[in-house]
Structure formats: structure tokens, C-alpha cells
Scaffold this motif. Structure first.
Motif, PDB file in Angstrom:
ATOM      1  N   ARG A  63     -41.194 -23.022   4.461  1.00 18.58           N
ATOM      2  CA  ARG A  63     -40.413 -23.656   5.536  1.00 18.58           C
ATOM      3  C   ARG A  63     -40.845 -25.109   5.720  1.00 18.58           C
ATOM      4  O   ARG A  63     -39.991 -25.999   5.860  1.00 18.58           O
ATOM      5  N   LEU A  64     -42.151 -25.360   5.723  1.00 19.67           N
ATOM      6  CA  LEU A  64     -42.623 -26.740   5.832  1.00 19.67           C
ATOM      7  C   LEU A  64     -42.092 -27.583   4.680  1.00 19.67           C
ATOM      8  O   LEU A  64     -41.716 -28.746   4.871  1.00 19.67           O
ATOM      9  N   TYR A  65     -42.058 -26.998   3.495  1.00 16.87           N
ATOM     10  CA  TYR A  65     -41.538 -27.714   2.336  1.00 16.87           C
ATOM     11  C   TYR A  65     -40.052 -28.022   2.540  1.00 16.87           C
ATOM     12  O   TYR A  65     -39.594 -29.143   2.271  1.00 16.87           O
ATOM     13  N   ALA A  66     -39.276 -27.034   3.012  1.00 14.38           N
ATOM     14  CA  ALA A  66     -37.842 -27.246   3.233  1.00 14.38           C
ATOM     15  C   ALA A  66     -37.610 -28.298   4.313  1.00 14.38           C
ATOM     16  O   ALA A  66     -36.708 -29.140   4.201  1.00 14.38           O
ATOM     17  N   GLU A  67     -38.416 -28.267   5.383  1.00  9.80           N
ATOM     18  CA  GLU A  67     -38.293 -29.278   6.434  1.00  9.80           C
ATOM     19  C   GLU A  67     -38.589 -30.670   5.878  1.00  9.80           C
ATOM     20  O   GLU A  67     -37.913 -31.650   6.240  1.00  9.80           O
TER      21      GLU A  67
END
Length: 768
Positions: free
Chosen positions: A379-383
Motif C-alpha cells: 500500500r505504501l508503494y502504491a501511495e
């Protein structure tokens, strides 16, 4: 000798069959290009057959846990498992430890003597930016390991695959094939042996379309396993390094910040190994900043962001866009409908993208079928990708679309809460969105965390007009569900959003919702103040129906205040309708009936508070008939509960039990968990008074369980006090003491001295 090549061809001018290229067997027939043929090759090799079936890379020294995963793989690998598939695939997201597990399982199997013929290991580099190993090249490598010289390797894929399978079939002993880091089934299929004695382990970030394989999806480590891995990494590098052992809770927090992913945990361990003076708590503080966590989770040799890059870069642009925009949803899960709203797609296209992302293990299933979530670090990567690749306006537009989507569906849920006569014959736009009340409630239950998160994010992003309308509907739904803390938060957002857009009508309705929530949570002083504000604001809007609704709610709140705090006198003054409130606009007979039912409910409560129980029962039965006439199942629930209360105080216990039971059935049907909890406690009281403490205990247990889940500490405490008394009657003294001690603890914490005194008296009667 069988383990050496035959004499050079130059001396004899002959040709060789399969066994003459270094495989100890007789002449072999292979299937190639659809026909049977002897494979004849020139030879001229005098060196011994190479020993290339022991090329398995070493297992990780710092390996921990995974016992269940290893057992699954062992079931496929062990000898005699003829009923098992011959291929096992290990799939999962980047950094989950697929290769590490495969190597450990392979070494365990070899050490157990299951593969005396050796191991053929091949890294297919399926996700590498360069150097992906195609099947032709992979087969050439495998054939060389089997002793075939380069000049004897067929030039085409079919020929190489046929020779490879034939050589494996000729071997007397079982061979294990390990194919690491495959991207697609097409990379793997030509490398699968035809002989069922041999076994294959395959790792991939994707779920491969291999129908004959045992598919195993790898999950994250447990907290204990992740902490143990950290400890092993540090002590392997420096045997005296006991920082993990001394770190206490900080070690578990570090593992949690790594998402319990082995790759991220290994990076964190490497950071600590590289800085022997760094306390674990300091690294925890560094990684706690979620905006910088991916940047910090990197060493000179490893980077979690770089690991995910390889999967992301394989996505087609439309799927990569969906992946990014999923991060615009601040909630924990997503569906095809959510993704469609975010990406402005039709639902079918969104579903296809989600399926591809699932197969790539960039998202994972979450709960009911069709619902997905990110791993925390992904999720951090997608954000991060969303911030870097989507301009502000497209990101903002995605959030607006999602808020509008949820608002529409929340309104559709409320269609099923309306009296049925208000809906019958009406072509309401949202009537068919959910097939039944049960479907609507199931949707709301699954989406609740997403709804709250989206409304909060949209408010902070300045979408006040949309938030106001959505938050009013959401707040009431949360109250009905029993999520009081969230309901209060959302109602407050609705009030502030209405004030931001200067919408008095919306502000008045939002204040009415907030006052109702305070009443539900028994904060009657705040309820009174807020409902008075609602009356004042609504009085200036021209909506007399809303004014009267607020007036009835204020009257009911004051009656409830006396009911729940009987040592206070009920308020004498009636709520005033502001003189400047205009006349109502024309409405329907059903709406007028709803208003009449609310008035009747307040009348019944007033009579009950005055101790006029038979008159209160009659008023409640009038309420029940009216609710049935307009089709209000929630109204029926309230009326049945009130009738049960009246019968209970009139000592008509059989009638009370019947009414309470019917009320609980209605509460379950409409999804009112708090109503079910309250009435279950009352039903326990009725059975206790009826001399059936065994049945009373069962209903008290249910009520306490519900109150606890709803975080209603007062309801839980009062139920535990009642439960303690019922357990004493059954001579279950130890459990009774535990319940009463907990009840006293809860009541003391809420400053309820009279109620706590009753529980203490029961404790004193128990003695030591």
C-alpha cells in the motif's frame, strides 16, 4: 564404465544414442516433433560425465517458522506420494520469502534421501529487467547439467523438451527440479518431467496457470517468527548481539513495521547489523514515518521498493493505473465496484484489472469473495506511485467519485430501513440496488471501515458539500449498527461540513443526528444542548416537519434521561417549536403516520416513567399496531420491547418473555445489535424472576457479549451484575464472583455509585 563417455567418434566414425551422451542406460526412444525416432548425435567427448545435479543453492542460515508451509510441500515431495501432484507452486507478493522456502524444502527433501538422483535448479529470472530465461535457454542449461554436450543439444524447443524428458525418464533415481522466479506458465511447462517419479518446485510472484500443480500461496510470518528471524540475523553476524532479546515490545513493533515480510525484516536486520550501536527502538522511530518507510527500508544490497518495482513494471498501463488509484481509497479493502468508481471504469473492466493484480499478488483476498486489500508495505508503494504519477486533480477526482459512489449505496441501504408502505408502489431510483434488507446490511457491514475512512479523507480534502450529505446518512447507519464512537465522529463531521458550506437545512439535520447519537450513548446533557441547537437552526429553514422531529427527539431524550438515571426528576418543560417555524410542506399519509408513531412512543415512555405500566402497555400496543400498518420493522422492535417491559413490571412474566423474544427476532432482522443486547438482558431478567436461572444465564451471556463488542461499558456492567446474581442462584460462585468484580470495576470507572453499590452488595453476600 557406465559413468564415462565412450571412445571418441573420430576413431570409429560412428553415431551415438541417448545413453552414449553420458546417461547410464540402454538405447532410448524419444518423441520429437510428433514422431518416434532414435536421437542420433555425433560424439567426441572423452571427459567424465559432469556432476551437475547437486547445484542447489544453500538454504538461508537464518530460517525460522514456516512449519505448515514446509509440511504442505513435503506432502508433494515425499516418496510414495503417488496420489499427489508432481508439481508444487509457491506464489506470493514480492519479499514474502518464496525462494527461501523452496530452497529449505528442497534441502530438507534431499537430506531425507528422497531424491538420490539429485536436484536440477534453475533461476528463470521471470521478473528481471534484463536476462529473463526463455524456455529454450532453460532447457539447454538443464540438458548440460544432465551431461549433454552443447553440440548435441537440439536447436528447437520441442526437440530440447523431448530429449530432456527422455533423459529424466531414463534415470533410475528420483530427481527434484526447482524452477525459481517464473513469470508465466509458459516458462515452466516445457521444463516439467513426464515421469511421475520426479517432482518439481516452482516459485513465482504470479499465480501460474498450471492445472496439474498443487498451488500454495505463501503468507507473512507470525510476529513471533519475525522477531526470531531478526534475532537470528543479528546473532549470525555477531554472536553476542542480543539487542533483539533486550528490545522487548520494540522488536515486535519493528517486525510489524516491516509488515512481517521476510525480505523487509531481513533489510531491517541488515540495517541493525551495519550499525551495531543503533538501538532497536531508534530504528522503530525511523520506520514509523510511513511517508519515508520505503526509502528507509534499504541497504546497499537490498531495497523493498526495488523488489516491488519489478512486479509493477510488468503491468500494462491500464492495470498500473488501477493499482495506483486503489491507494486513493483510504479504507482497508476494495471491490470491483470501488475500483470502478476510483478509476472511472465500468465494473467488468475493473474486475479484470483486480483479477490480474490478485494473480500478480499485488493485492490479496480479504474476507468475502470479491473483496481485496493491499499488504501494508505494498500500500505504501502504491501511495508513492500515486503521488509521483497522478497529478493532484485526477487524484482528487478519484476521491470525489468514490464518495459519490458510497453515498449512493448508503442511501440505498436506507431504502430498506424505510417503512415498507413508504416504498411500495414508488419508483425510487435506489429501490433495486440491494435485493433484500439482509443484502443491504451485509454490504454495510463489509464496507463500514471504508465508509468512515472515505468520509474522513474527503472532509480533510475540502469536499464539504458531498461529505455533509453522506455523513448524515452514515451516522444514522452506524448508530443502528451500534458503532457509537464512529457515529459521533461522523455526525460531528456532518455538522462542521454543513457549516463550511453555509447550509442551515443540512446543519439542522446534522445537529439532529448528533443529538440522537448523544441520546443513544446516554450522554443526555450533551443531547439536550445539541437538540436545542437543532431546533433553533431548523426553525429558520422553513422545514416544520424537521422542527417537529427534533422536538420529539428532544422530548424522548429527556424521558430517556430519567429512565436510565431514575434518581433524577424528568424535565417538566416541553420542547418548544420555534414560533417562526413555517408550516410543513405537503407530505404523505405515511410520513404523518411515522410522526404519530414517534409521538405515541414518547407518550408510552412518559407513562412508564410515571409507573403507569398498564397504560404504557396499551400505548405501546397502539404503537405496535401502527408500525405494522406502515411496515416499520424497527418500530415493531421498539414497541415489542416496551410491551415486554410493561408486562415485566406488572409481573406477567410469560407475556414479557413472549414480547421480548419477538423483539429480539426483529432486532436481528433489522441488524440492530444494540437493541438485541438490551432486550436480551431484559429477557434474562424475566427468566430469572420466573425461577429459570439457567435460561437467564444464557441470555445474559449473549447480552454481555454484544455489549462488549459494541464497547457499551455501562450495558456490559449492568448485564454482568445481573449475570452474577443468576450464577449465585445456580451455585456457580466462582464465576459469579468474577462477573461481579468486573461489573464493579466498570461501574466505578463510569462514576455510577448506585449501580456499583448493588454489585458490591451481591459480592458481600457471596462472602470470601
Amino acid at each position: 564404465m557406465g559413468d564415462q563417455y565412450p571412445p571418441p567418434a573420430a576413431d570409429h566414425g560412428g553415431a551415438a544414442t541417448v545413453d552414449q551422451v553420458g546417461i547410464a542406460s540402454g538405447a532410448s526412444t524419444v518423441v520429437q516433433a510428433g514422431r518416434d525416432a532414435k536421437v542420433e548425435v555425433n560424439y567426441g567427448i572423452t571427459r567424465p560425465q559432469p556432476k551437475a545435479l547437486a547445484g542447489l543453492p544453500p538454504a538461508e542460515a537464518a530460517f525460522t517458522g514456516r512449519s505448515t508451509d514446509l509440511a504442505v510441500l513435503a506432502d508433494v515431495l515425499r516418496p510414495g506420494a503417488d496420489d499427489q501432484p508432481t508439481v508444487a507452486t509457491i506464489a506470493g507478493p514480492p519479499g514474502i520469502g518464496k525462494t527461501t522456502l523452496a530452497l529449505q524444502a528442497a534441502h530438507d527433501a534431499v537430506d531425507a534421501g528422497w531424491f538420490p538422483g539429485g536436484v536440477l535448479y534453475q533461476d528463470l529470472r521471470g521478473f528481471a529487467r534484463q536476462g529473463r530465461v526463455e524456455p529454450e535457454a532453460a532447457l539447454a542449461t538443464q540438458l548440460r547439467k544432465l551431461g549433454v554436450g552443447g553440440e548435441h543439444i537440439p536447436p528447437d524447443l520441442d526437440g530440447r523438451s523431448a530429449l530432456y524428458r527422455s533423459l529424466l525418464a531414463e534415470r533410475a533415481d528420483r530427481v527434484l527440479v526447482v524452477l525459481d522466479n517464473a513469470e508465466q506458465a509458459g516458462q515452466v511447462a516445457p521444463l516439467l518431467p513426464g515421469d511421475r517419479r520426479h517432482r518439481v518446485l516452482v516459485t513465482s510472484r504470479n499465480t501460474l496457470d498450471l492445472s496439474s500443480a498443487r498451488h500454495h500461496t505463501l503468507g507473512v510470518l507470525t510476529g513471533e517468527e519475525a522477531v526470531e528471524l531478526l534475532s537470528l540475523l543479528l546473532t549470525s553476524a555477531h554472536p553476542g548481539d542480543d539487542r533483539i532479546a533486550r528490545a522487548g515490545d520494540a522488536a515486535l513493533r519493528l517486525a510489524e513495521l516491516c509488515g512481517f515480510l521476510p525480505h523487509a525484516v531481513a533489510i531491517a536486520g541488515g540495517l541493525l547489523v551495519g550499525d551495531r550501536d543503533q538501538p532497536v527502538a531508534e530504528l522503530v522511530d525511523v520506520l514509523a514515518d510511513r511517508t519515508e518507510r520505503l526509502t528507509e527500508l534499504a541497504t546497499r544490497e537490498r531495497s523493498f521498493r526495488a523488489a516491488v518495482d519489478l512486479s509493477y513494471e510488468r503491468l500494462d498501463p491500464p492495470d498500473a493505473r488501477v493499482f495506483r488509484l486503489l491507494a486513493a481509497n483510504p479504507g482497508p479493502t476494495t471491490t470491483a465496484a470501488t475500483a470502478a468508481a476510483l478509476a472511472d471504469l465500468d465494473e467488468r473492466s475493473a474486475r479484470r484489472s483486480l483479477d490480474l493484480l490478485r494473480r500478480a499478488h499485488l493485492i490479496e483476498p480479504a474476507g468475502p469473495r470479491g473483496r481485496f486489500r493491499f499488504h501494508d508495505l505494498i500500500r505504501l508503494y502504491a501511495e508513492d506511485r500515486l503521488r509521483r504519477e497522478e497529478p493532484d486533480e485526477p487524484r482528487d477526482a478519484a476521491l470525489r467519485r468514490l464518495l459519490a459512489h458510497f453515498h449512493r449505496l448508503m442511501a440505498a441501504v436506507w431504502v430498506h430501513e424505510l417503512p415498507t408502505r413508504l416504498v411500495e408502489g414508488k419508483q425510487l431510483a435506489l429501490t433495486g440496488t440491494f435485493e433484500s434488507r439482509a443484502d443491504a446490511l451485509a454490504w454495510f457491514d463489509a464496507e463500514r471501515p471504508n465508509l468512515v475512512a472515505v468520509v474522513n479523507r474527503a472532509f480533510r480534502s475540502g469536499h464539504h458539500a458531498g461529505v455533509c450529505l453522506a455523513a448524515i446518512v452514515l451516522g444514522y447507519s452506524l448508530q443502528r449498527w451500534g458503532d457509537w464512537d464512529e457515529a459521533l465522529t461522523v455526525h460531528r463531521l456532518a455538522v462542521e461540513a454543513a457549516r463550511q458550506v453555509v447550509d442551515p437545512a443540512a446543519e439542522g439535520r446534522a445537529l439532529l443526528g448528533l443529538g440522537t447519537a448523544y441520546r443513544t450513548t446516554r450522554d443526555f446533557e450533551r443531547a439536550d444542548a445539541v437538540l436545542r441547537q437543532a431546533l433553533d437552526v431548523l426553525g429558520r429553514t422553513g422545514d416544520r416537519a424537521a422542527v417537529l422531529a427534533a422536538s420529539r427527539e428532544l422530548e424522548g431524550s429527556r424521558l430517556s434521561a430519567h429512565f436510565f438515571t431514575p434518581f433524577t426528576e424528568p424535565a417538566d418543560d416541553e420542547p418548544d417549536v420555534p414560533e417562526n417555524a413555517p408550516e410543513p410542506s405537503p407530505g404523505t399519509d405515511v410520513l404523518a403516520a411515522v410522526a404519530a408513531m414517534e409521538t405515541t412512543s414518547n407518550t408510552a415512555m412518559k407513562l412508564f416513567v410515571q409507573g403507569r405500566f398498564d397504560e404504557a402497555r396499551a400505548a405501546s400496543e397502539e404503537l405496535l399496531a401502527g408500525c405494522r400498518q406502515i411496515g416499520s420493522r424497527e418500530g415493531e422492535r421498539v414497541a415489542l420491547n416496551n410491551i415486554g417491559d410493561c408486562h415485566y413490571h406488572l409481573r406477567r412474566l410469560d407475556q414479557a418473555i413472549t414480547s421480548y423474544t419477538a423483539s429480539i427476532e426483529a432486532a436481528r432482522e433489522v441488524g440492530n445489535r444494540h437493541g438485541e443486547a438490551q432486550t436480551s438482558n431484559s429477557l434474562g431478567n424475566a427468566y430469572q424472576s420466573h425461577g429459570r436461572p439457567d435460561l437467564a444465564v444464557a441470555h445474559y451471556d449473549r447480552a454481555a457479549e454484544l455489549f462488549r463488542a459494541l464497547r457499551d461499558r455501562y450495558g456490559e456492567a449492568m448485564t454482568l451484575s445481573n449475570l452474577g446474581a443468576a450464577l449465585v442462584a445456580q451455585d456457580e460462585r466462582e464465576r459469579a464472583r468474577d462477573c461481579l468484580l468486573r461489573a464493579v470495576e466498570l461501574l466505578d470507572g463510569q462514576q455510577r455509585p448506585q449501580d456499583a453499590a448493588r454489585a458490591r452488595a451481591l459480592l458481600d453476600a457471596l462472602g470470601s
